[in-house]
Design a protein around this motif. Structure first.
Motif, PDB file in Angstrom:
ATOM      1  N   HIS A   1       0.840  -1.209   0.000  1.00 38.75           N
ATOM      2  CA  HIS A   1       0.000   0.000   0.000  1.00 38.75           C
ATOM      3  C   HIS A   1       0.872   1.255   0.000  1.00 38.75           C
ATOM      4  O   HIS A   1       1.221   1.773   1.052  1.00 38.75           O
TER       5      HIS A   1
ATOM      6  N   LYS B   1      -8.690  -1.281  -6.361  1.00 39.74           N
ATOM      7  CA  LYS B   1      -8.901  -0.514  -5.123  1.00 39.74           C
ATOM      8  C   LYS B   1     -10.283   0.106  -5.175  1.00 39.74           C
ATOM      9  O   LYS B   1     -10.686   0.702  -6.175  1.00 39.74           O
TER      10      LYS B   1
ATOM     11  N   PHE C   1     -12.575   2.783  -3.021  1.00 38.20           N
ATOM     12  CA  PHE C   1     -12.567   3.814  -1.973  1.00 38.20           C
ATOM     13  C   PHE C   1     -14.014   4.061  -1.534  1.00 38.20           C
ATOM     14  O   PHE C   1     -14.764   4.739  -2.235  1.00 38.20           O
TER      15      PHE C   1
ATOM     16  N   HIS D   1     -10.807   0.641   0.898  1.00 38.11           N
ATOM     17  CA  HIS D   1     -10.738   1.689   1.920  1.00 38.11           C
ATOM     18  C   HIS D   1     -12.128   1.718   2.544  1.00 38.11           C
ATOM     19  O   HIS D   1     -13.074   2.232   1.950  1.00 38.11           O
TER      20      HIS D   1
ATOM     21  N   HIS E   1      -5.764  -0.516   5.789  1.00 33.92           N
ATOM     22  CA  HIS E   1      -5.548   0.346   6.961  1.00 33.92           C
ATOM     23  C   HIS E   1      -6.639   0.312   8.052  1.00 33.92           C
ATOM     24  O   HIS E   1      -7.265   1.309   8.360  1.00 33.92           O
TER      25      HIS E   1
ATOM     26  N   LEU F   1      -5.999   9.322   6.983  1.00 39.51           N
ATOM     27  CA  LEU F   1      -7.314   8.700   6.900  1.00 39.51           C
ATOM     28  C   LEU F   1      -7.152   7.197   6.750  1.00 39.51           C
ATOM     29  O   LEU F   1      -6.397   6.769   5.893  1.00 39.51           O
TER      30      LEU F   1
HETATM   31 ZN    ZN Z   1      -7.315   4.669   2.130  1.00 38.71          ZN
END
Ligand code: ZN
Ligand code: NCD
Ligand code: ZN
Length: 520
Positions: free
Chosen positions: A108, A194, A196, A229, A303, A349
């Protein structure tokens, strides 16, 4: 470069064991791992307060290091240096007194190239990786333009080709509208997709939950990893608006409860935290886990930062959902108290929260609920980062160059073993992306991606040492125990004695020829 290299006399750390030995490299691959007795092995090597190397790793042989390899001790374990080397001594790296680990695989990073190169570019980002002992990076798609089609992915691959110090793969992104383009992106070499779910740098919007059923099924059938995310956009946008209203004198009870009747200030960390309620991460994580389970689509949660998200993932895994997760050094080492002290340079974030969250994340790693660690290296130019306002400052931290040292320091505190470190930051990410038959550990047949670390030296994080364009590290001025001495990518020495050698031999792993079969 000569085809042969010997890394001699070090303490070798694999995902499973720690032992004295040499690593022999030929044509970019590890061809032999020679294990040798260690001076002071057995009971003598024991010393209190050191790194917990895996006691369990003793497997029959009398050459195992035992359970107390010390990081930063006065007398690091020293191997028998009398092994036969290759004919040419220039091709020997002396690792006496040092650790030899597989290079880290950072799944990442945001290297910002092309389009946002005031923040970082592929040269500076991969130089930082090399100096930090990271030999493979997976680069995020919120570049400019966002990597939402095969043609943009190919353009990005062409733009960064030949400029990298370490190996890499590139992500594609899922947008509101590009479901029909996912197959061509997979074909063009997207390492992963990815998604988000919340607003973050680039503000790429996700499809709604209805369409996401189709998106998940499509990604499942393409057999490409999906990395999410997980913060809910609706929750964040609502509370960002409420914070803005309240600072303008509008609004009601919630803020009174939070602020004890003081008007919230944009220069207070609690105001920033209140714009990203914990519910936003917990709810998005929960829904992603449900979708993974109900569509049978493997999903990786990026994360993870709070204990509620850990709880959700724990339950989902227990129920058999195909979910994996990562957390980052910042969530494992900082708390809101640090962010208050550091100011908006520490804005990231999801936000860094409380000690109880940090404890839950470490426990989750130990329990296998969180599988791995990544840096989420996300630099910004000084103008964007240096603001006293938490709402206006750009979000994202430097991390690719410091991750290994920060984790080594945590190992010194007994938070993890060196074998954990290798498993969480090298082997498991390689497994997630399907190249664990090439990278992520030390054994014959794998790429010679290695990092030699001296536990007796120290590294002070300075603007000069940081290779990133941005020098806005929350760690600036900190002295960390340990130093990256040599970094080797497929047998090429890209960092020697703590300095870049200038070799930019990093490859896009997608373009790599398949490994030759073992009988060749
Ligand atoms: Zn992120
Ligand atoms: C990242 C960035 O700046 O690209 N920022 C961050 O705070 N983590 C984006 C992201 O990972 O969400
Ligand atoms: Zn990120």
């Amino acid at each position: 470069m000569s085809a042969e290299l010997l890394i001699r006399g070090g303490t070798i750390v694999t995902s499973e064991r720690t032992f004295a030995g040499d690593v022999r490299v030929r044509d970019g691959r590890i061809v032999e791992v020679i294990e040798r007795p260690m001076e002071g092995s057995g009971g003598d090597a024991r010393s209190g307060g050191g790194v917990r190397a895996d006691g369990d790793a003793r497997t029959g042989g009398d050459v195992s290091v035992g359970s107390d390899v010390r990081l930063g001790g006065d007398e690091p374990a020293v191997g028998d240096a009398r092994a036969a080397g290759p004919a040419n001594e220039e091709n020997v790296l002396d690792a006496t007194g040092m650790y030899v680990l597989p290079g880290l695989v950072d799944l990442h990073v945001h290297f910002r190239d092309p389009g946002l190169t005031d923040k970082e570019d592929f040269e500076t980002g991969t130089a930082a990786a090399a100096l930090g002992g990271v030999t493979t990076v997976l680069d995020m798609p919120n570049t400019k333009p966002p990597v939402g089609s095969a043609s943009v992915l190919r353009q990005k691959a062409a733009a960064v080709a030949g400029r990298a110090y370490v190996d890499y793969k590139l992500y594609g992104v899922i947008t509101e509208h590009n479901l029909p383009l996912l197959a061509e992106m997979a074909e063009a070499g997207a390492a992963a997709f990815k998604l988000f779910l919340g607003p973050t740098t680039g503000d790429i919007k996700a499809p709604g939950w209805g369409k996401l059923i189709e998106v998940f099924e499509t990604v499942r059938d393409l057999n490409v990893p999906l990395v999410v995310h997980a913060e809910d956009r609706d929750v964040i946008e609502y509370w960002e608006k409420r914070a803005a209203q309240r600072t303008m004198g509008v609004g009601g009870g919630f803020w009174h409860d939070v602020y004890d009747f003081r008007p919230p200030s944009d220069e207070e960390y609690s105001t920033f935290l209140a714009t990203r309620p914990r519910f936003g991460e917990a709810a998005a994580t929960q829904t992603v886990c449900l979708l993974a389970a109900m569509t049978n689509t493997p999903v990786h949660i990026a994360h993870v930062s709070i204990k509620e998200a850990v709880d959700v993932i724990r339950q989902a895994k227990a129920a058999g959902a195909p979910v994996s997760a990562e957390t980052c050094p910042q969530y494992l080492t900082l708390t809101s108290a640090d962010c208050r002290r550091l100011g908006p340079v520490s804005k990231v974030l999801p936000p860094v929260r409380e000690k109880a969250d940090q404890e839950a994340l470490w426990q989750a790693l130990q329990d296998g609920v969180i599988d791995m660690i990544a840096s989420d290296h996300a630099p910004h130019e000084a103008a964007a980062k240096e603001s006293p306002s938490w709402s206006k400052a750009a979000a994202g931290l430097l991390g690719v160059q410091t991750m290994l040292l920060v984790l080594l320091n945590e190992a010194e505190q007994g938070r993890l073993t060196l074998n954990d470190l290798v498993r969480w930051a090298s082997r498991r990410p390689a497994e997630l992306f399907g190249f664990d038959d090439e990278k992520g550990d030390i054994r014959p047949g794998l790429d010679a991606d290695l990092v030699v670390v001296d536990p007796r030296r120290e590294t002070t994080v300075t603007a000069e040492w940081l290779q990133s364009k941005s020098k806005n590290s929350h760690l600036i001025g900190r002295t960390l125990r340990g130093a990256v001495v040599h970094t080797i990518v497929r047998g090429h020495v890209v960092v020697r004695d703590g300095r870049l050698t200038g070799l930019r031999i990093g490859r896009n792993l997608f373009e790599r020829a398949p490994a030759p079969p073992p009988y060749v």
